[in-house]
Design a protein around this motif. Structure first.
Motif, PDB file in Angstrom:
ATOM      1  N   UNK A  96      31.003  41.023  30.695  1.00 57.29           N
ATOM      2  CA  UNK A  96      32.364  40.692  31.124  1.00 57.29           C
ATOM      3  C   UNK A  96      32.352  40.092  32.525  1.00 57.29           C
ATOM      4  N   UNK A  97      33.173  39.072  32.704  1.00 51.88           N
ATOM      5  CA  UNK A  97      33.356  38.481  34.019  1.00 51.88           C
ATOM      6  C   UNK A  97      34.832  38.315  34.314  1.00 51.88           C
ATOM      7  N   UNK A  98      35.427  39.342  34.925  1.00 50.51           N
ATOM      8  CA  UNK A  98      36.844  39.292  35.321  1.00 50.51           C
ATOM      9  C   UNK A  98      36.962  38.692  36.717  1.00 50.51           C
ATOM     10  N   UNK A  99      38.007  37.929  36.951  1.00 47.50           N
ATOM     11  CA  UNK A  99      38.334  37.422  38.287  1.00 47.50           C
ATOM     12  C   UNK A  99      39.804  37.718  38.560  1.00 47.50           C
ATOM     13  N   UNK A 100      40.066  38.212  39.784  1.00 47.74           N
ATOM     14  CA  UNK A 100      41.428  38.586  40.171  1.00 47.74           C
ATOM     15  C   UNK A 100      41.779  37.950  41.512  1.00 47.74           C
ATOM     16  N   UNK A 101      42.039  36.650  41.546  1.00 46.09           N
ATOM     17  CA  UNK A 101      42.448  36.024  42.812  1.00 46.09           C
ATOM     18  C   UNK A 101      43.701  36.699  43.362  1.00 46.09           C
ATOM     19  N   UNK A 102      43.682  36.993  44.656  1.00 47.59           N
ATOM     20  CA  UNK A 102      44.837  37.622  45.298  1.00 47.59           C
ATOM     21  C   UNK A 102      44.813  39.131  45.281  1.00 47.59           C
ATOM     22  N   UNK A 103      43.893  39.736  44.522  1.00 47.28           N
ATOM     23  CA  UNK A 103      43.825  41.190  44.450  1.00 47.28           C
ATOM     24  C   UNK A 103      42.811  41.726  45.445  1.00 47.28           C
ATOM     25  N   UNK A 104      42.912  43.003  45.748  1.00 46.93           N
ATOM     26  CA  UNK A 104      41.958  43.619  46.671  1.00 46.93           C
ATOM     27  C   UNK A 104      40.568  43.704  46.050  1.00 46.93           C
ATOM     28  N   UNK A 105      40.489  43.734  44.726  1.00 42.30           N
ATOM     29  CA  UNK A 105      39.223  43.641  44.000  1.00 42.30           C
ATOM     30  C   UNK A 105      39.151  42.245  43.401  1.00 42.30           C
ATOM     31  N   UNK A 106      38.268  41.416  43.937  1.00 40.56           N
ATOM     32  CA  UNK A 106      38.252  40.002  43.540  1.00 40.56           C
ATOM     33  C   UNK A 106      37.643  39.774  42.169  1.00 40.56           C
ATOM     34  N   UNK A 107      36.716  40.630  41.745  1.00 48.01           N
ATOM     35  CA  UNK A 107      36.043  40.424  40.466  1.00 48.01           C
ATOM     36  C   UNK A 107      35.526  41.757  39.941  1.00 48.01           C
ATOM     37  N   UNK A 108      35.184  41.758  38.653  1.00 42.12           N
ATOM     38  CA  UNK A 108      34.643  42.976  38.040  1.00 42.12           C
ATOM     39  C   UNK A 108      33.827  42.591  36.816  1.00 42.12           C
ATOM     40  N   UNK A 109      32.728  43.325  36.603  1.00 39.50           N
ATOM     41  CA  UNK A 109      31.902  43.152  35.408  1.00 39.50           C
ATOM     42  C   UNK A 109      32.156  44.272  34.405  1.00 39.50           C
ATOM     43  N   UNK A 110      33.152  45.090  34.658  1.00 39.39           N
ATOM     44  CA  UNK A 110      33.483  46.191  33.758  1.00 39.39           C
ATOM     45  C   UNK A 110      34.293  45.676  32.571  1.00 39.39           C
ATOM     46  N   UNK A 111      34.122  46.337  31.429  1.00 40.00           N
ATOM     47  CA  UNK A 111      34.936  45.966  30.275  1.00 40.00           C
ATOM     48  C   UNK A 111      36.407  46.282  30.518  1.00 40.00           C
ATOM     49  N   UNK A 112      36.665  47.388  31.200  1.00 38.55           N
ATOM     50  CA  UNK A 112      38.038  47.817  31.470  1.00 38.55           C
ATOM     51  C   UNK A 112      38.172  48.196  32.944  1.00 38.55           C
ATOM     52  N   UNK A 113      38.290  47.215  33.829  1.00 33.01           N
ATOM     53  CA  UNK A 113      38.419  47.538  35.255  1.00 33.01           C
ATOM     54  C   UNK A 113      39.716  48.281  35.532  1.00 33.01           C
ATOM     55  N   UNK A 114      39.695  49.104  36.569  1.00 36.95           N
ATOM     56  CA  UNK A 114      40.871  49.906  36.895  1.00 36.95           C
ATOM     57  C   UNK A 114      41.263  49.711  38.349  1.00 36.95           C
ATOM     58  N   UNK A 115      42.525  50.052  38.616  1.00 31.96           N
ATOM     59  CA  UNK A 115      43.076  50.047  39.974  1.00 31.96           C
ATOM     60  C   UNK A 115      42.880  48.707  40.675  1.00 31.96           C
ATOM     61  N   UNK A 116      43.290  47.643  40.000  1.00 29.59           N
ATOM     62  CA  UNK A 116      43.281  46.306  40.598  1.00 29.59           C
ATOM     63  C   UNK A 116      44.602  46.134  41.348  1.00 29.59           C
TER      64      UNK A 116
END
Length: 289
Positions: free
Chosen positions: A147-167
């Motif tokens: 998994x490659x999640x990206x969260x522009x504007x969030x305190x957590x910019x990216x995550x390799x977790x299947x189910x990231x939490x607390x973004x």
């Protein structure tokens, strides 16, 4: 007169692999037995079918059964799925002897497909968090999905977790959540979901008020340092000062200060701002006395 007594046909073939990634050019090798020399030629009928559905892969696509009469044909497998190939070998000169081979399968894999969950809210307030999830189909892949999640504007910019939490999104604005999933066949397209972060009102500090009993206390206006309009709720911890216990207004109303005793009394006023309009957000409460 020469009479040919050909052997009973044996329909057989080999596949170069039993699993691969799309697109793939399949070239089976025909290993059927041959007629006697100078006694004609076998004829061949190949049939390729496919099983699977969009439950296995969103990019399943459409497929029409393929056939060939070549001795060693070529099949272009552009879509993922489980393909089944059979060969019918018929004896020379149309004698009517024919045999169908046992089917052999080849699994054609593809990069995963995904759908970002619709439970992720389209609108949140500054400082709020999300726990994004996605429905992923591995498209017959055998390696675990990456998994490659990206969260522009969030305190957590990216995550390799299947189910990231607390973004957490600390600042108002319009942002786009992005997800790319991968397996041994490569990476998917980038899946996106838009999210709007609304402003939380920031209440301006209100100075403490000190008065004598019997004094007329003028209305105290509330205001915010943020751009949008706001409404306010307030509570009073001590009604003995002559003020109601709570209210909903843009200011603390005027009142006459009371004190039935001889010692000073104090009340704590707690004010909570909230933006007006749709998708309103509640700001941090502040107090004064």
């Amino acid at each position: 007169e020469k009479i040919c007594v050909n052997p009973k046909p044996i329909a057989s073939f080999t596949l170069p692999t039993t699993a691969t990634c799309a697109p793939y050019t399949l070239r089976p090798t025909n290993t059927s037995n041959s007629p006697l020399p100078n006694c004609g030629n076998n004829t061949y009928t190949w049939q390729l079918t496919r099983t699977g559905s969009t439950a296995d892969c969103d990019n399943f696509g459409s497929f029409t059964t393929q056939t060939s009469t070549l001795e060693n044909p070529t099949f272009n497998l552009t879509q993922p799925g489980v393909y089944s190939l059979t060969l019918t070998t018929t004896n020379a000169n149309g004698t009517g002897c024919s045999v169908i081979s046992a089917p052999q399968t080849i699994t054609v894999k593809a990069p995963p497909t995904a759908a970002i969950s619709s439970t992720i809210p389209a609108t949140i307030c500054e400082g709020a968090s999300i726990n994004p999830t996605a429905t992923v189909k591995n498209c017959w892949g055998t390696d675990p999905v990456s998994y490659g999640w990206e969260f522009p504007g969030a305190s957590t910019a990216s995550s390799a977790s299947a189910n990231p939490t607390n973004i957490v999104y600390p600042t108002k604005g319009n942002y786009q959540i992005r997800l790319k999933v991968s397996n041994e066949c490569g990476s998917s397209t980038i899946y996106t979901k838009n999210i709007t972060v609304n402003e939380k009102p920031v209440l301006n500090t209100i100075a403490n008020i000190v008065v004598c009993k019997g004094a007329s206390v003028p209305a105290t206006a509330f205001s915010t340092s943020t751009s949008g309009g706001a409404s306010y709720t307030w509570t009073n911890s001590n009604t003995a000062i002559g003020l109601a216990t709570s209210g909903n207004s843009s200011s603390l109303p005027a009142f006459t200060a009371t004190n039935t005793g001889t010692a000073p009394i104090t009340a704590t006023i707690t004010v909570t701002p909230r933006t007006t309009g749709g998708n309103s957000c509640t700001g941090e409460a502040k107090t004064f006395t």
